[in-house]
Design a protein around this motif. Structure first.
Motif, PDB file in Angstrom:
ATOM      1  N   THR A 161      -1.175  -2.887  20.598  1.00 17.36           N
ATOM      2  CA  THR A 161      -2.526  -2.399  20.865  1.00 17.36           C
ATOM      3  C   THR A 161      -3.532  -3.118  19.966  1.00 17.36           C
ATOM      4  OG1 THR A 161      -2.430  -0.626  19.217  1.00 17.36           O
ATOM      5  CG2 THR A 161      -1.537  -0.139  21.405  1.00 17.36           C
ATOM      6  N   LEU A 162      -4.805  -2.748  20.138  1.00 20.26           N
ATOM      7  CA  LEU A 162      -5.849  -3.315  19.283  1.00 20.26           C
ATOM      8  C   LEU A 162      -5.715  -2.840  17.843  1.00 20.26           C
ATOM      9  CD1 LEU A 162      -8.930  -3.021  21.677  1.00 20.26           C
ATOM     10  CD2 LEU A 162      -7.718  -5.105  21.026  1.00 20.26           C
ATOM     11  N   GLY A 163      -4.960  -1.760  17.621  1.00 17.36           N
ATOM     12  CA  GLY A 163      -4.741  -1.258  16.267  1.00 17.36           C
ATOM     13  C   GLY A 163      -3.504  -1.832  15.592  1.00 17.36           C
ATOM     14  N   THR A 164      -2.802  -2.749  16.273  1.00 15.03           N
ATOM     15  CA  THR A 164      -1.595  -3.346  15.707  1.00 15.03           C
ATOM     16  C   THR A 164      -1.966  -4.483  14.753  1.00 15.03           C
ATOM     17  OG1 THR A 164      -0.365  -2.822  17.718  1.00 15.03           O
ATOM     18  CG2 THR A 164       0.600  -4.441  16.239  1.00 15.03           C
ATOM     19  N   HIS A 165      -1.304  -4.508  13.599  1.00 14.58           N
ATOM     20  CA  HIS A 165      -1.532  -5.562  12.607  1.00 14.58           C
ATOM     21  C   HIS A 165      -0.198  -6.230  12.263  1.00 14.58           C
ATOM     22  CE1 HIS A 165      -5.249  -3.270  12.113  1.00 14.58           C
ATOM     23  NE2 HIS A 165      -5.778  -4.374  11.610  1.00 14.58           N
ATOM     24  N   ALA A 166      -0.254  -7.537  12.043  1.00 14.16           N
ATOM     25  CA  ALA A 166       0.930  -8.309  11.665  1.00 14.16           C
ATOM     26  C   ALA A 166       0.867  -8.638  10.184  1.00 14.16           C
ATOM     27  CB  ALA A 166       1.015  -9.597  12.488  1.00 14.16           C
ATOM     28  N   THR A 167       1.993  -8.449   9.503  1.00 14.31           N
ATOM     29  CA  THR A 167       2.058  -8.757   8.075  1.00 14.31           C
ATOM     30  C   THR A 167       3.400  -9.387   7.760  1.00 14.31           C
ATOM     31  OG1 THR A 167       1.872  -7.839   5.836  1.00 14.31           O
ATOM     32  CG2 THR A 167       2.937  -6.469   7.483  1.00 14.31           C
ATOM     33  N   LEU A 168       3.416 -10.260   6.761  1.00 12.99           N
ATOM     34  CA  LEU A 168       4.640 -10.951   6.376  1.00 12.99           C
ATOM     35  C   LEU A 168       5.417 -10.111   5.372  1.00 12.99           C
ATOM     36  CD1 LEU A 168       6.348 -13.560   6.481  1.00 12.99           C
ATOM     37  CD2 LEU A 168       4.951 -14.433   4.594  1.00 12.99           C
ATOM     38  N   ASN A 169       6.699  -9.880   5.640  1.00 12.60           N
ATOM     39  CA  ASN A 169       7.558  -9.097   4.751  1.00 12.60           C
ATOM     40  C   ASN A 169       8.815  -9.882   4.412  1.00 12.60           C
ATOM     41  OD1 ASN A 169       5.820  -6.985   4.607  1.00 12.60           O
ATOM     42  ND2 ASN A 169       6.981  -5.589   5.894  1.00 12.60           N
ATOM     43  N   MET A 170       9.503  -9.397   3.388  1.00 13.44           N
ATOM     44  CA  MET A 170      10.775  -9.997   2.961  1.00 13.44           C
ATOM     45  C   MET A 170      11.871  -8.944   3.036  1.00 13.44           C
ATOM     46  SD  MET A 170      10.152 -13.172   2.199  1.00 13.44           S
ATOM     47  CE  MET A 170       8.698 -14.200   1.913  1.00 13.44           C
ATOM     48  N   LYS A 171      13.058  -9.355   3.414  1.00 14.18           N
ATOM     49  CA  LYS A 171      14.201  -8.446   3.490  1.00 14.18           C
ATOM     50  C   LYS A 171      14.915  -8.399   2.150  1.00 14.18           C
ATOM     51  CE  LYS A 171      15.265  -8.381   8.411  1.00 14.18           C
ATOM     52  NZ  LYS A 171      15.010  -6.932   8.515  1.00 14.18           N
ATOM     53  N   GLY A 172      14.726  -7.289   1.433  1.00 14.88           N
ATOM     54  CA  GLY A 172      15.442  -7.064   0.187  1.00 14.88           C
ATOM     55  C   GLY A 172      15.243  -8.185  -0.811  1.00 14.88           C
ATOM     56  N   THR A 191      17.005 -11.030  -0.614  1.00 18.33           N
ATOM     57  CA  THR A 191      17.465 -12.288  -0.029  1.00 18.33           C
ATOM     58  C   THR A 191      16.329 -13.284   0.144  1.00 18.33           C
ATOM     59  OG1 THR A 191      17.142 -11.408   2.212  1.00 18.33           O
ATOM     60  CG2 THR A 191      19.299 -11.083   1.180  1.00 18.33           C
ATOM     61  N   GLY A 192      15.110 -12.795   0.240  1.00 17.43           N
ATOM     62  CA  GLY A 192      13.980 -13.692   0.417  1.00 17.43           C
ATOM     63  C   GLY A 192      13.797 -14.148   1.848  1.00 17.43           C
ATOM     64  N   ILE A 193      14.572 -13.579   2.794  1.00 23.27           N
ATOM     65  CA  ILE A 193      14.434 -13.949   4.198  1.00 23.27           C
ATOM     66  C   ILE A 193      13.193 -13.248   4.760  1.00 23.27           C
ATOM     67  CG2 ILE A 193      15.497 -13.852   6.469  1.00 23.27           C
ATOM     68  CD1 ILE A 193      18.200 -13.874   5.109  1.00 23.27           C
ATOM     69  N   GLY A 194      12.292 -14.050   5.289  1.00 16.61           N
ATOM     70  CA  GLY A 194      11.044 -13.480   5.770  1.00 16.61           C
ATOM     71  C   GLY A 194      11.150 -13.019   7.213  1.00 16.61           C
ATOM     72  N   TYR A 195      10.364 -12.041   7.550  1.00 17.38           N
ATOM     73  CA  TYR A 195      10.228 -11.589   8.929  1.00 17.38           C
ATOM     74  C   TYR A 195       8.814 -11.084   9.122  1.00 17.38           C
ATOM     75  CZ  TYR A 195      10.583  -6.732   7.350  1.00 17.38           C
ATOM     76  OH  TYR A 195      10.356  -5.533   6.736  1.00 17.38           O
ATOM     77  N   LEU A 196       8.410 -10.989  10.370  1.00 15.91           N
ATOM     78  CA  LEU A 196       7.052 -10.547  10.663  1.00 15.91           C
ATOM     79  C   LEU A 196       7.093  -9.090  11.107  1.00 15.91           C
ATOM     80  CD1 LEU A 196       4.350 -12.098  10.544  1.00 15.91           C
ATOM     81  CD2 LEU A 196       4.371 -12.103  13.029  1.00 15.91           C
ATOM     82  N   ALA A 197       6.333  -8.275  10.404  1.00 13.10           N
ATOM     83  CA  ALA A 197       6.286  -6.844  10.697  1.00 13.10           C
ATOM     84  C   ALA A 197       4.999  -6.521  11.447  1.00 13.10           C
ATOM     85  CB  ALA A 197       6.367  -6.031   9.409  1.00 13.10           C
ATOM     86  N   LEU A 198       5.164  -5.855  12.586  1.00 14.78           N
ATOM     87  CA  LEU A 198       4.016  -5.362  13.348  1.00 14.78           C
ATOM     88  C   LEU A 198       3.885  -3.875  13.065  1.00 14.78           C
ATOM     89  CD1 LEU A 198       4.635  -7.175  16.760  1.00 14.78           C
ATOM     90  CD2 LEU A 198       3.291  -7.961  14.805  1.00 14.78           C
ATOM     91  N   ILE A 199       2.730  -3.488  12.567  1.00 10.65           N
ATOM     92  CA  ILE A 199       2.502  -2.096  12.166  1.00 10.65           C
ATOM     93  C   ILE A 199       1.323  -1.551  12.956  1.00 10.65           C
ATOM     94  CG2 ILE A 199       1.957  -0.552  10.235  1.00 10.65           C
ATOM     95  CD1 ILE A 199       3.144  -2.645   8.377  1.00 10.65           C
ATOM     96  N   ASP A 200       1.528  -0.389  13.556  1.00 12.59           N
ATOM     97  CA  ASP A 200       0.470   0.254  14.334  1.00 12.59           C
ATOM     98  C   ASP A 200       0.362   1.705  13.890  1.00 12.59           C
ATOM     99  OD1 ASP A 200      -1.280   1.319  16.248  1.00 12.59           O
ATOM    100  OD2 ASP A 200      -0.592  -0.108  17.773  1.00 12.59           O
ATOM    101  N   LYS A 201      -0.798   2.073  13.310  1.00 14.38           N
ATOM    102  CA  LYS A 201      -1.035   3.434  12.836  1.00 14.38           C
ATOM    103  C   LYS A 201      -1.806   4.279  13.841  1.00 14.38           C
ATOM    104  CE  LYS A 201      -0.930   2.125   7.966  1.00 14.38           C
ATOM    105  NZ  LYS A 201      -1.645   2.154   6.667  1.00 14.38           N
ATOM    106  N   GLY A 202      -1.997   3.730  15.056  1.00 17.49           N
ATOM    107  CA  GLY A 202      -2.643   4.511  16.104  1.00 17.49           C
ATOM    108  C   GLY A 202      -4.145   4.615  15.978  1.00 17.49           C
ATOM    109  N   THR A 203      -4.771   3.674  15.245  1.00 16.20           N
ATOM    110  CA  THR A 203      -6.228   3.740  15.077  1.00 16.20           C
ATOM    111  C   THR A 203      -6.961   3.345  16.353  1.00 16.20           C
ATOM    112  OG1 THR A 203      -6.167   1.483  14.183  1.00 16.20           O
ATOM    113  CG2 THR A 203      -6.076   3.308  12.604  1.00 16.20           C
ATOM    114  N   ASP A 204      -6.348   2.468  17.161  1.00 13.84           N
ATOM    115  CA  ASP A 204      -6.952   2.053  18.434  1.00 13.84           C
ATOM    116  C   ASP A 204      -5.808   1.792  19.410  1.00 13.84           C
ATOM    117  OD1 ASP A 204      -8.381   1.020  20.548  1.00 13.84           O
ATOM    118  OD2 ASP A 204      -9.670  -0.255  19.301  1.00 13.84           O
TER     119      ASP A 204
END
Length: 252
Positions: free
Chosen positions: A93-104, A106-119
């Motif tokens: 949705t328009l309220g979804t944001h992408a942020t870069l995260n690391m797994k534990g 290991t330093g392996i990166g992944y992209l996290a999509l977070i939506d708090k329902g603002t839009d």
């Protein structure tokens, strides 16, 4: 002829069997997914260190796709363009944001999509955009770096304030205050002894004298009250006095 036909049938059977086994292995290892995917675009304005092609894309912690490509923007070298393959039924949705995260650790990166329902309106590609663009949010490392920078600036301001406070004039004032405090501390026993002497004098001399004065004042008040009573009963007392009068004829 029959032998050649049998060999042909056996060969065809072996080829079909090998093809089936190969397809099964590919199916189990890579998988032929029946899910439909949709491409989204993300413009990252920070380092994507640890993120690689085919890295996971998670929506609120659930794996929903992979990173399709990672490129540097030709218009702005500080921007990294990511293309994501995300399951079509993912509620972006328009309220979804992408942020870069690391797994534990290991330093392996992944992209996290977070939506708090603002839009909750579905995200669509705008005119001139090849794909819908997902807004970004700073990663944990960026937020930590920003917080540390602000803390460092605050400490620097405190240090400057302390230095300006402890200039030569203020240092002399503080030194004078400390000297006065030391003098007052040294004079305190003498002051206490003087206070004890004053209290002793008040207790042994002033209070008894004051008490005697109060007693005398009480006696005087009573006498005045007695005289006032006598004058009220016999005003002639003011002329004749309080001495007994001589007896008249026939009085004994």
């Amino acid at each position: 002829m029959e032998t050649n036909i049998n060999y042909t049938i056996v060969g065809a059977f072996v080829i079909v069997l090998v093809a089936c086994i190969t397809l099964s292995v590919i199916w189990l290892s890579a998988g032929f997914s029946v899910d439909e995917y949709k491409t989204y675009q993300v413009f990252m304005k920070e380092s994507v260190n640890g993120l690689a092609v085919d890295a996971q894309v998670e929506f609120n912690g659930v794996n929903v796709g992979t990173v399709k490509s990672i490129e540097i923007s030709q218009k702005d070298p500080q921007v990294v363009i990511l293309l994501l393959n995300v399951k079509k039924d993912t509620p972006i949705t328009l309220g979804t944001h992408a942020t870069l995260n690391m797994k534990g650790l290991t330093g392996i990166g992944y992209l996290a999509l977070i939506d708090k329902g603002t839009d909750t309106r579905p995200l669509q590609a705008l005119p001139g955009q090849p794909y819908p663009v997902i807004n970004t949010a700073p990663s944990l490392l960026v937020r930590f770096d920003t917080a540390m920078t602000k803390l460092n600036d605050s400490l620097h301001q405190v240090s400057v304030s302390i230095q300006s406070l402890l200039d030569q004039q203020n240092l002399r004032s503080i030194k004078q205050i400390l000297q006065n405090l030391q003098f007052a501390t040294q004079s305190l026993p003498t002051l206490l002894q003087t206070s004890r002497n004053v209290m002793q004098t008040i207790t042994t001399q002033t209070l008894p004298a004051a008490n005697q004065a109060m007693i005398n004042l009480d006696i005087l008040t009573r006498n005045m009250a007695s005289v006032s009573g006598e004058i009220k009963q016999n005003p002639a007392v003011l002329i004749r006095g309080t001495q007994p009068q001589p007896l008249g004829p026939g009085e004994k």
